[in-house]
Design an enzyme around this catalytic site. Structure first.
Site, PDB file in Angstrom:
ATOM      1  N   HIS A   1       9.563 -10.438  38.778  1.00 48.19           N
ATOM      2  CA  HIS A   1      10.692  -9.914  38.004  1.00 48.19           C
ATOM      3  C   HIS A   1      11.731 -10.977  37.675  1.00 48.19           C
ATOM      4  CE1 HIS A   1       9.814  -5.509  38.363  1.00 48.19           C
ATOM      5  NE2 HIS A   1       8.958  -6.014  39.235  1.00 48.19           N
TER       6      HIS A   1
ATOM      7  N   ASP B   1      18.295 -15.511  33.999  1.00 49.12           N
ATOM      8  CA  ASP B   1      17.954 -14.125  34.338  1.00 49.12           C
ATOM      9  C   ASP B   1      16.507 -13.876  33.924  1.00 49.12           C
ATOM     10  OD1 ASP B   1      18.417 -11.505  35.187  1.00 49.12           O
ATOM     11  OD2 ASP B   1      20.306 -11.353  34.091  1.00 49.12           O
TER      12      ASP B   1
HETATM   13  P1  ADQ Z   1      18.786  -7.487  38.401  1.00 46.66           P
HETATM   14  O1  ADQ Z   1      19.102  -8.905  38.694  1.00 46.66           O
HETATM   15  O2  ADQ Z   1      19.307  -6.493  39.354  1.00 46.66           O
HETATM   16  O3  ADQ Z   1      17.212  -7.262  38.213  1.00 46.66           O
HETATM   17  P2  ADQ Z   1      19.229  -6.273  35.682  1.00 46.66           P
HETATM   18  O4  ADQ Z   1      17.955  -6.471  34.963  1.00 46.66           O
HETATM   19  O5  ADQ Z   1      20.416  -6.436  34.806  1.00 46.66           O
HETATM   20  O6  ADQ Z   1      19.428  -7.256  36.919  1.00 46.66           O
HETATM   21  O7  ADQ Z   1      19.230  -4.819  36.278  1.00 46.66           O
HETATM   22  C1  ADQ Z   1      20.365  -4.290  36.899  1.00 46.66           C
HETATM   23  C2  ADQ Z   1      20.216  -2.775  36.995  1.00 46.66           C
HETATM   24  O8  ADQ Z   1      21.221  -2.285  37.873  1.00 46.66           O
HETATM   25  C3  ADQ Z   1      20.411  -2.081  35.664  1.00 46.66           C
HETATM   26  O9  ADQ Z   1      19.482  -1.049  35.557  1.00 46.66           O
HETATM   27  C4  ADQ Z   1      21.841  -1.542  35.738  1.00 46.66           C
HETATM   28  O10 ADQ Z   1      22.035  -0.331  35.041  1.00 46.66           O
HETATM   29  C5  ADQ Z   1      22.006  -1.308  37.217  1.00 46.66           C
HETATM   30  N1  ADQ Z   1      23.420  -1.493  37.592  1.00 46.66           N
HETATM   31  C6  ADQ Z   1      24.153  -2.615  37.464  1.00 46.66           C
HETATM   32  N2  ADQ Z   1      25.398  -2.407  37.896  1.00 46.66           N
HETATM   33  C7  ADQ Z   1      25.463  -1.133  38.296  1.00 46.66           C
HETATM   34  C8  ADQ Z   1      26.506  -0.304  38.857  1.00 46.66           C
HETATM   35  N3  ADQ Z   1      27.734  -0.774  39.091  1.00 46.66           N
HETATM   36  N4  ADQ Z   1      26.200   0.968  39.143  1.00 46.66           N
HETATM   37  C9  ADQ Z   1      24.958   1.443  38.917  1.00 46.66           C
HETATM   38  N5  ADQ Z   1      23.954   0.723  38.411  1.00 46.66           N
HETATM   39  C10 ADQ Z   1      24.197  -0.545  38.104  1.00 46.66           C
HETATM   40  C11 ADQ Z   1      16.047  -8.094  38.414  1.00 46.66           C
HETATM   41  C12 ADQ Z   1      16.038  -9.397  37.622  1.00 46.66           C
HETATM   42  C13 ADQ Z   1      16.248  -9.102  36.150  1.00 46.66           C
HETATM   43  C14 ADQ Z   1      15.189  -8.119  35.658  1.00 46.66           C
HETATM   44  C15 ADQ Z   1      15.082  -6.913  36.585  1.00 46.66           C
HETATM   45  C16 ADQ Z   1      13.875  -6.042  36.233  1.00 46.66           C
HETATM   46  O11 ADQ Z   1      17.030 -10.289  38.101  1.00 46.66           O
HETATM   47  O12 ADQ Z   1      16.214 -10.295  35.375  1.00 46.66           O
HETATM   48  O13 ADQ Z   1      15.540  -7.678  34.357  1.00 46.66           O
HETATM   49  O14 ADQ Z   1      14.947  -7.301  37.934  1.00 46.66           O
HETATM   50  O15 ADQ Z   1      12.707  -6.770  36.227  1.00 46.66           O
END
Ligand code: ADQ
Length: 477
Positions: free
Chosen positions: A172, A380
């Site tokens: 991921h 990312d």
């Molecule tokens: P993350 O680094 O966690 O994921 P991201 O892809 O942006 O980053 O996903 C974050 C998730 O958390 C989103 O679904 C978002 O809605 C949720 N989220 C963020 N802040 C929140 C809050 N305050 N309350 C509730 N929900 C919140 C890792 C990798 C990424 C990759 C994903 C999936 O780092 O690059 O896209 O896995 O593979």
């Protein structure tokens, strides 16, 4: 093989097995003190749900509590197979090797990766435990899908005892170029571990190319296009499968009267002509320091007027026991406090900062309330926030500012693209996104939404699983 199966009478047998660090459920305590399991919301669970239900699936993972020993159980029609982790293992395998070695190394070393032999030993031991659990649960010829950087040794460990299985792996986060990956004292072991899979999936073609190049140069494997041959003559593939979100679910939320009303309330509370919005896990890869500095300068120079614009930044608490994350939280809170102290007045702060986790509906309301979404990671794997924002804009309005270092940038080409290391560039592009004509914004948004709507999480799962096992029909049912 039969030996393995016969030994595992207490464990369920499954034709499709997901192996991930965490189970897709969390334990909640009811009012009367009893406990139940609730699905923890997450992209991976949503993507897997239809497949799991069709395929008699099992999910192997840690429950989230230290030292908890649990028997397999069923929750949400999915067989849950808990793997136990002691407090020491959480410290060394999870917070140590996974989050303080691999995480920074794989994200361009934006923080310094720490190398400790005890952490590596714990990583090997825990990976073996996950592999053993998968070997027990998977029925003859089953498909096993291993997830992410915490479990990179599992594919090989599993293949060694169960050559009958179809094994997939998906990373991921980014897979780094050889110059960085080469630092890792255990680099060959990781490459071998991953190469144990029949199909190794990455977020971007760049990640797949980095991996294939390393197999060729460091391991002497034969590599031809996306196919590699291991020393025992097995042919496997490495390819990009950009992950996505449940677009329909977010769009339905954004169209619902409750979320619309809540979005209006948020806007009324913020009381600004332009609402900028950022939401990230509080992680040093997300470029929060740079983003907040850029906004601070824009407010200071008067290019943004604190009476007219507000920047809402939500930071989700994350990995709070890891040193680097504690420092980051302090830095961010200092920066925000300073900017608001210098540039705010009574009843008005240029930055509204929240350190909290919110339910999906509240996230959708915030996306709906935002005129400009600011997503500026230093690196990312993909970034789902950018895609969620787009899914919540069915009226084709709003604007997305996106870092070119997010995997999502490859698909979301019509975003207002920034280099987060270039603070001036980021300031200019953020202003451009705010001031662009409505027609231009709409044109960009339409193209961006088309990409996301046609590439949702179901497509991601069926593309990967279809390539891993053409007989599997993840979309049916
Ligand atoms: P993350 O680094 O966690 O994921 P991201 O892809 O942006 O980053 O996903 C974050 C998730 O958390 C989103 O679904 C978002 O809605 C949720 N989220 C963020 N802040 C929140 C809050 N305050 N309350 C509730 N929900 C919140 C890792 C990798 C990424 C990759 C994903 C999936 O780092 O690059 O896209 O896995 O593979």
């Amino acid at each position: 093989m039969d030996d393995v199966n016969n030994e595992s009478k207490s464990n369920p047998q499954a034709s499709f097995v997901v192996v991930a660090n965490r189970l897709p459920v969390e334990q909640v305590t009811n009012d009367d003190g009893s406990t139940t399991w609730r699905t923890s919301p997450g992209g991976l669970v949503t993507a897997m749900e239809p497949v799991m239900k069709n395929q008699d699936g099992a999910w192997i993972g840690w429950s989230g509590a230290p030292g908890e020993k649990l028997d397999p159980f069923e929750a949400d029609d999915i067989k849950q197979v808990p793997v136990e982790l002691s407090q020491d293992e959480i410290n060394e395998y999870y917070e140590g090797f996974s989050n303080a070695t691999l995480w920074p190394l794989y994200h361009d070393s934006v923080a310094f990766p720490e190398y400790h032999r005890e952490w590596w030993d714990a990583y090997v031991k825990v990976n073996q435990r996950f592999a053993d659990a998968a070997a027990e649960v998977a029925e003859e010829g089953a498909t096993v899908w291993v997830q992410d950087y915490q479990l990179q040794l599992v594919p090989k460990m599993l293949r060694d005892v169960r050559p009958d299985l179809k094994i997939g792996f998906f990373l991921h986060i980014p897979f780094p170029p050889g110059e960085l990956f080469g630092q890792l004292p255990w680099r060959e072991r990781i490459l071998e571990g991953l190469a144990g899979a029949d199909l190794v999936g990455f977020q971007t073609p760049e990640g797949a190319a980095n991996f294939l190049r390393l197999l060729r140069t460091r391991m002497n494997y034969q590599v031809q296009r996306d196919t590699f041959t291991t020393p025992d003559g097995r042919r496997s593939r490495a390819r990009a499968y950009p992950i996505s979100i449940d677009v329909q679910m977010f769009e339905d939320l954004a169209r619902s009267p409750e979320v619309k009303a809540r979005a209006k309330e948020i806007r009324d509370d913020l009381d600004a002509k332009t609402v900028f919005f950022g939401v990230d896990r509080l992680d040093y890869t997300k470029g929060l320091r740079q983003r907040i500095r850029a906004f601070g300068e824009l407010f200071k120079s008067g290019e943004l007027d604190a009476d007219e614009a507000v920047f809402l930044q939500v930071a989700t608490p994350s990995r709070e026991r890891v040193e680097e994350y504690k420092r980051l939280r302090d830095d961010i809170e200092l920066l925000v406090g300073r900017i608001n102290g210098d540039m705010g007045r009574i009843g008005r702060s240029p930055i509204t900062y929240l350190h909290n986790t919110f339910p999906r509906s509240e996230m959708a309301a915030m996306y709906l309330a935002a005129d400009v979404m600011v997503v500026t990671p230093l690196r990312d794997g993909m970034n789902l926030v950018a895609k969620e924002y787009l899914a919540c804009r069915p009226n084709n309005d709003g604007a997305l500012v996106l870092s070119e270092f997010a995997g999502a940038a490859l698909e979301l080409k019509q975003a207002y693209m920034v280099n987060p290391y270039d603070i001036n560039g980021m300031k200019n592009t953020t202003l451009q996104a705010m001031n662009d004509t409505a027609a231009n914004k709409r044109r960009r948004m339409r193209a961006l939404r088309r990409q996301v709507v046609t590439h949702d999480i179901k497509k991601w799962a069926s593309d990967f699983l279809g390539d891993l096992d053409p007989d599997m029909k993840p979309d049916e049912g």
